[in-house]
Every structure is written in structure tokens, then in C-alpha cells.
Design a protein around this motif. Structure first.
Motif, PDB file in Angstrom:
ATOM      1  N   ILE A  29       0.807  -1.207   0.000  1.00  0.00           N
ATOM      2  CA  ILE A  29       0.000   0.000   0.000  1.00  0.00           C
ATOM      3  C   ILE A  29       0.851   1.272   0.000  1.00  0.00           C
ATOM      4  O   ILE A  29       0.451   2.293  -0.567  1.00  0.00           O
ATOM      5  CB  ILE A  29      -0.983  -0.007   1.187  1.00  0.00           C
ATOM      6  CG1 ILE A  29      -1.976  -1.172   1.011  1.00  0.00           C
ATOM      7  CG2 ILE A  29      -1.746   1.304   1.294  1.00  0.00           C
ATOM      8  CD1 ILE A  29      -2.720  -1.164  -0.316  1.00  0.00           C
ATOM      9  N   ASN A  30       2.041   1.226   0.570  1.00  0.00           N
ATOM     10  CA  ASN A  30       2.880   2.427   0.495  1.00  0.00           C
ATOM     11  C   ASN A  30       3.309   2.713  -0.945  1.00  0.00           C
ATOM     12  O   ASN A  30       3.468   3.872  -1.347  1.00  0.00           O
ATOM     13  CB  ASN A  30       4.102   2.316   1.423  1.00  0.00           C
ATOM     14  CG  ASN A  30       5.007   1.143   1.091  1.00  0.00           C
ATOM     15  OD1 ASN A  30       4.530   0.066   0.734  1.00  0.00           O
ATOM     16  ND2 ASN A  30       6.305   1.330   1.231  1.00  0.00           N
ATOM     17  N   THR A  31       3.462   1.661  -1.768  1.00  0.00           N
ATOM     18  CA  THR A  31       3.774   1.860  -3.180  1.00  0.00           C
ATOM     19  C   THR A  31       2.562   2.399  -3.926  1.00  0.00           C
ATOM     20  O   THR A  31       2.698   3.268  -4.794  1.00  0.00           O
ATOM     21  CB  THR A  31       4.248   0.545  -3.813  1.00  0.00           C
ATOM     22  OG1 THR A  31       5.416   0.087  -3.122  1.00  0.00           O
ATOM     23  CG2 THR A  31       4.568   0.725  -5.290  1.00  0.00           C
ATOM     24  N   VAL A  32       1.368   1.910  -3.595  1.00  0.00           N
ATOM     25  CA  VAL A  32       0.141   2.445  -4.182  1.00  0.00           C
ATOM     26  C   VAL A  32       0.029   3.934  -3.878  1.00  0.00           C
ATOM     27  O   VAL A  32      -0.308   4.740  -4.757  1.00  0.00           O
ATOM     28  CB  VAL A  32      -1.095   1.688  -3.662  1.00  0.00           C
ATOM     29  CG1 VAL A  32      -2.383   2.348  -4.144  1.00  0.00           C
ATOM     30  CG2 VAL A  32      -1.048   0.229  -4.103  1.00  0.00           C
ATOM     31  N   TYR A  33       0.322   4.305  -2.647  1.00  0.00           N
ATOM     32  CA  TYR A  33       0.306   5.723  -2.274  1.00  0.00           C
ATOM     33  C   TYR A  33       1.307   6.517  -3.111  1.00  0.00           C
ATOM     34  O   TYR A  33       1.011   7.619  -3.590  1.00  0.00           O
ATOM     35  CB  TYR A  33       0.630   5.883  -0.785  1.00  0.00           C
ATOM     36  CG  TYR A  33       0.866   7.316  -0.369  1.00  0.00           C
ATOM     37  CD1 TYR A  33      -0.200   8.173  -0.132  1.00  0.00           C
ATOM     38  CD2 TYR A  33       2.164   7.816  -0.238  1.00  0.00           C
ATOM     39  CE1 TYR A  33       0.011   9.496   0.228  1.00  0.00           C
ATOM     40  CE2 TYR A  33       2.387   9.128   0.119  1.00  0.00           C
ATOM     41  CZ  TYR A  33       1.312   9.966   0.352  1.00  0.00           C
ATOM     42  OH  TYR A  33       1.528  11.280   0.706  1.00  0.00           O
ATOM     43  N   ARG A  34       2.484   5.969  -3.297  1.00  0.00           N
ATOM     44  CA  ARG A  34       3.515   6.656  -4.085  1.00  0.00           C
ATOM     45  C   ARG A  34       3.028   6.896  -5.512  1.00  0.00           C
ATOM     46  O   ARG A  34       3.197   7.988  -6.062  1.00  0.00           O
ATOM     47  CB  ARG A  34       4.790   5.808  -4.107  1.00  0.00           C
ATOM     48  CG  ARG A  34       5.911   6.397  -4.968  1.00  0.00           C
ATOM     49  CD  ARG A  34       7.090   5.450  -5.034  1.00  0.00           C
ATOM     50  NE  ARG A  34       7.668   5.243  -3.711  1.00  0.00           N
ATOM     51  CZ  ARG A  34       8.485   4.232  -3.411  1.00  0.00           C
ATOM     52  NH1 ARG A  34       8.787   3.328  -4.328  1.00  0.00           N
ATOM     53  NH2 ARG A  34       8.987   4.127  -2.197  1.00  0.00           N
ATOM     54  N   TYR A  35       2.401   5.881  -6.111  1.00  0.00           N
ATOM     55  CA  TYR A  35       1.919   6.014  -7.487  1.00  0.00           C
ATOM     56  C   TYR A  35       0.767   7.011  -7.586  1.00  0.00           C
ATOM     57  O   TYR A  35       0.700   7.813  -8.531  1.00  0.00           O
ATOM     58  CB  TYR A  35       1.495   4.659  -8.026  1.00  0.00           C
ATOM     59  CG  TYR A  35       2.633   3.686  -8.236  1.00  0.00           C
ATOM     60  CD1 TYR A  35       3.953   4.118  -8.373  1.00  0.00           C
ATOM     61  CD2 TYR A  35       2.396   2.316  -8.312  1.00  0.00           C
ATOM     62  CE1 TYR A  35       4.991   3.231  -8.567  1.00  0.00           C
ATOM     63  CE2 TYR A  35       3.438   1.419  -8.515  1.00  0.00           C
ATOM     64  CZ  TYR A  35       4.729   1.874  -8.635  1.00  0.00           C
ATOM     65  OH  TYR A  35       5.761   0.985  -8.837  1.00  0.00           O
ATOM     66  N   LEU A  36      -0.155   6.966  -6.634  1.00  0.00           N
ATOM     67  CA  LEU A  36      -1.253   7.935  -6.636  1.00  0.00           C
ATOM     68  C   LEU A  36      -0.708   9.354  -6.463  1.00  0.00           C
ATOM     69  O   LEU A  36      -1.189  10.297  -7.102  1.00  0.00           O
ATOM     70  CB  LEU A  36      -2.254   7.615  -5.524  1.00  0.00           C
ATOM     71  CG  LEU A  36      -3.106   6.365  -5.728  1.00  0.00           C
ATOM     72  CD1 LEU A  36      -3.920   6.079  -4.472  1.00  0.00           C
ATOM     73  CD2 LEU A  36      -4.033   6.513  -6.938  1.00  0.00           C
ATOM     74  N   SER A  37       0.295   9.514  -5.601  1.00  0.00           N
ATOM     75  CA  SER A  37       0.914  10.830  -5.408  1.00  0.00           C
ATOM     76  C   SER A  37       1.565  11.325  -6.694  1.00  0.00           C
ATOM     77  O   SER A  37       1.483  12.513  -7.031  1.00  0.00           O
ATOM     78  CB  SER A  37       1.969  10.764  -4.293  1.00  0.00           C
ATOM     79  OG  SER A  37       1.375  10.438  -3.054  1.00  0.00           O
ATOM     80  N   HIS A  38       2.187  10.384  -7.425  1.00  0.00           N
ATOM     81  CA  HIS A  38       2.834  10.744  -8.699  1.00  0.00           C
ATOM     82  C   HIS A  38       1.783  11.240  -9.692  1.00  0.00           C
ATOM     83  O   HIS A  38       1.984  12.258 -10.373  1.00  0.00           O
ATOM     84  CB  HIS A  38       3.576   9.537  -9.243  1.00  0.00           C
ATOM     85  CG  HIS A  38       4.583   9.867 -10.303  1.00  0.00           C
ATOM     86  ND1 HIS A  38       5.593   9.016 -10.674  1.00  0.00           N
ATOM     87  CD2 HIS A  38       4.742  10.961 -11.091  1.00  0.00           C
ATOM     88  CE1 HIS A  38       6.311   9.569 -11.632  1.00  0.00           C
ATOM     89  NE2 HIS A  38       5.810  10.745 -11.904  1.00  0.00           N
ATOM     90  N   LEU A  39       0.663  10.535  -9.781  1.00  0.00           N
ATOM     91  CA  LEU A  39      -0.413  10.977 -10.668  1.00  0.00           C
ATOM     92  C   LEU A  39      -0.936  12.351 -10.263  1.00  0.00           C
ATOM     93  O   LEU A  39      -1.223  13.197 -11.116  1.00  0.00           O
ATOM     94  CB  LEU A  39      -1.560   9.968 -10.667  1.00  0.00           C
ATOM     95  CG  LEU A  39      -1.390   8.668 -11.440  1.00  0.00           C
ATOM     96  CD1 LEU A  39      -2.685   7.871 -11.401  1.00  0.00           C
ATOM     97  CD2 LEU A  39      -0.977   8.912 -12.888  1.00  0.00           C
ATOM     98  N   LYS A  40      -1.054  12.569  -8.957  1.00  0.00           N
ATOM     99  CA  LYS A  40      -1.543  13.864  -8.471  1.00  0.00           C
ATOM    100  C   LYS A  40      -0.572  14.981  -8.832  1.00  0.00           C
ATOM    101  O   LYS A  40      -0.973  16.050  -9.313  1.00  0.00           O
ATOM    102  CB  LYS A  40      -1.765  13.817  -6.969  1.00  0.00           C
ATOM    103  CG  LYS A  40      -2.357  15.096  -6.381  1.00  0.00           C
ATOM    104  CD  LYS A  40      -2.655  14.917  -4.897  1.00  0.00           C
ATOM    105  CE  LYS A  40      -3.356  16.156  -4.328  1.00  0.00           C
ATOM    106  NZ  LYS A  40      -2.501  17.345  -4.320  1.00  0.00           N
ATOM    107  N   LEU A  41       0.715  14.748  -8.629  1.00  0.00           N
ATOM    108  CA  LEU A  41       1.721  15.752  -8.957  1.00  0.00           C
ATOM    109  C   LEU A  41       1.750  16.029 -10.464  1.00  0.00           C
ATOM    110  O   LEU A  41       2.073  17.144 -10.893  1.00  0.00           O
ATOM    111  CB  LEU A  41       3.099  15.294  -8.478  1.00  0.00           C
ATOM    112  CG  LEU A  41       3.314  15.290  -6.962  1.00  0.00           C
ATOM    113  CD1 LEU A  41       4.620  14.589  -6.612  1.00  0.00           C
ATOM    114  CD2 LEU A  41       3.308  16.714  -6.408  1.00  0.00           C
TER     115      LEU A  41
END
Length: 307
Positions: A215-227
Motif C-alpha cells: 500500500i505504500n507503493t500504491v500511495y507513491r503512485y497515486l501521489s505521482h499521478l496527483k503531482l
């Protein structure tokens, strides 16, 4: 207006390609036999059985297989064997103008969704996040086949994208919006950011799902999309399952949705059955869809194939 492929009918010819990672011959042969038993004819691409490490041939070889299927007048539907790794590497070798002139049904999920969205973006072709060849066996739930054939064969509209019984959609942020649906596998889209093939979310309903990531990787990917601004201009968000995604530091997938995506304020439904989950809804990439969170409905507003 998007280009709609011709509907799939019994007796049609299905072209089989391997566009990313290789897959064992037993699975390929089982899928082909299942299709033939369903009444379809099958054409096999040159690279279908190829294996070169984690890829089934060079990017040019795999792209050439796909282009040959689009140009083959006998082929009505294109079915990749699997996703895996490397589908994005074929995109620079595709002739999107030729594809637009030879529209075909093409279905898949996982890494294949990068291709499906590129075909919609550059060929204006409606594509289908639905079954791969590896799903054509007697272990696949009837729901999955019903979804695939309903989406690729029926010309009636509107029609509903639904979960199987006992698996309800979940309303996370209320709203009622309509727009073309795009998306697919989260990891695959993050890998295309900064390229000419990154996903276009402007005025779209964005669907995302994931598998086998902590889930920490999922968070990282979602953050990347947001940025990258991918949540700024989308009309709504649909979250599929995160299959076999282990919690990180006690944080679950549903908590990431609540803590990261809900505050964005976009209409949001979660728990969409799809892709890597056992049950696979058919999602027509590029089709106009109404998302009503209060009614918990996803309504495809147009036919997605032609007679």
C-alpha cells in the motif's frame, strides 16, 4: 466522435498476439481451444509463443504482430495472451492512422491498458478493458464471459456496468457526472508519465486498479499521478480492486482511498470489480459513461460496437 469497432459474432476470427511478457504454451493452447469450442476461428501472431527473457520478442516484432492483426481483413477481434511487462515499448512502432482505418475490437487489462488508452487517444478507437486469452478456460466465472460478450456484441444503449451480486459499489464522494471513461492499471500509467503516451484525463472519468503492490507503493503512485495533474481536470474517479495488495504500516487500500482520494472532492466510487480481480467487469475505454454516486450506477450512454 470515437470510432466503434464492428460487433463480435459467432464464427468471427480472433487474432491472438503477445504484446508484453511471454506466457507458457499450455495456457495459450487452452485459450485457443476454448475460443474454437465457442465457435470462433483463430489467427496466431508470429510472436505469440516467443520468449526472450521477460519479453516476447523485440518491441518492433511485437508491434508488427499487432499491426498485422489490424490490417488483416479476416480478423474481427484482437486478444492479447497476457499483459506483463513491456507493452508501452511497442507504442512508438504503431501506425495509429492505419489502425483508425481498420477498427477492431481489442481487449485486455494490466499492462495492456496503456495500449488501450493510446489507441483511444491517437486512433480515436473505443477499446475494452476486459478479458485476455489467459481467461478463456473453464475456471473463469460466467460473469466475466457475460460481461465480455455483452460489451463486445450488443449494440443497444444505454447499458450498465455492474458488479456481480453481493459485491456492491461504494459511494465515497457524491456526484453525478458524464464523460469518456479512461484508465486501467495504476503502475502502468505511472510508467508513461512524461512521455507522449501519458494518459489524458481532461474531462474524463478516470478508472484505476492495482495488483500485488504494497500500500505504500500504491500511495507513491497515486501521489505521482496527483503531482502530474491527472486528478485536477478529471470529472470523476472510479477505484477498482487492489488484489493481493498488503497493508503497509497498518494502512489498508481502503484507508488510502479515504485519506488521499476523498479529499480531492471529485465524485468517487470504489470497489469496482475488474482486471486482476476474480470478477472482471468490461469497461469500454473512450465511451461516454454517466457516473451517479447516489444511485451507485455506471451507465454507458452509447453503443460501443456497430452492426
Amino acid at each position: 466522435m470515437p470510432i466503434k469497432p464492428k460487433q463480435l459474432q459467432s464464427g468471427d476470427t480472433i487474432g491472438i498476439v503477445t504484446l508484453g511478457s511471454p506466457i507458457n504454451a499450455t495456457t495459450i493452447n487452452e485459450g485457443i481451444a476454448t475460443l474454437e469450442n465457442m465457435g470462433f476461428s483463430v489467427v496466431i501472431g508470429d510472436q505469440v509463443y516467443n520468449s526472450n527473457g521477460f519479453l516476447a520478442g523485440t518491441p518492433l516484432e511485437r508491434a508488427s504482430d499487432l499491426m498485422a492483426m489490424f490490417e488483416n481483413k479476416e480478423v474481427n477481434c484482437i486478444l492479447p495472451t497476457r499483459g506483463g511487462t513491456g507493452v508501452a515499448s511497442i507504442l512508438p512502432f504503431l501506425n495509429f492512422s492505419v489502425i483508425a482505418q481498420n477498427p477492431k475490437i481489442i481487449s485486455g487489462y494490466s499492462d495492456i491498458t496503456v495500449l488501450l488508452n493510446a489507441l483511444y487517444e491517437y486512433s480515436d478507437l473505443i477499446t475494452f478493458q476486459s478479458l485476455l486469452l489467459l481467461d478463456f478456460n473453464n475456471r473463469t466465472p460466467a460473469y466475466n464471459f457475460n460481461q465480455f460478450f455483452a460489451a463486445t456484441s450488443a449494440i443497444a444503449a444505454p447499458w450498465e456496468i455492474t458488479n456481480p451480486p453481493g459485491m456492491p459499489f461504494v459511494n465515497k464522494v457524491s456526484g453525478d457526472v458524464t464523460g469518456p471513461i479512461v484508465g486501467g492499471n495504476l503502475t502502468s500509467f505511472v510508467g508513461t508519465l512524461g512521455t507522449s503516451f501519458e494518459i489524458n484525463t481532461a474531462g474524463k472519468i478516470l478508472f484505476l486498479e492495482e495488483t500485488h503492490e504494497p500500500i505504500n507503493t500504491v500511495y507513491r503512485y497515486l501521489s505521482h499521478l496527483k503531482l502530474a495533474g491527472k486528478f485536477d481536470d478529471c470529472f470523476g474517479i472510479l477505484m477498482g480492486e487492489c488484489t493481493s495488495c498488503e497493508p503497509s504500516y497498518g494502512v489498508t487500500y481502503n484507508e488510502i482511498i479515504d485519506e488521499f482520494l476523498v479529499p480531492l472532492g471529485k465524485p468517487l466510487i470504489s470497489n469496482i470489480s475488474s482486471a486482476h480481480g476474480l470478477f472482471k467487469a468490461a469497461i469500454p475505454i473512450g465511451a461516454s459513461v454517466n457516473m451517479n454516486t447516489a444511485e451507485l450506477t455506471l451507465t454507458v450512454m452509447e453503443s460501443v460496437v456497430t452492426p
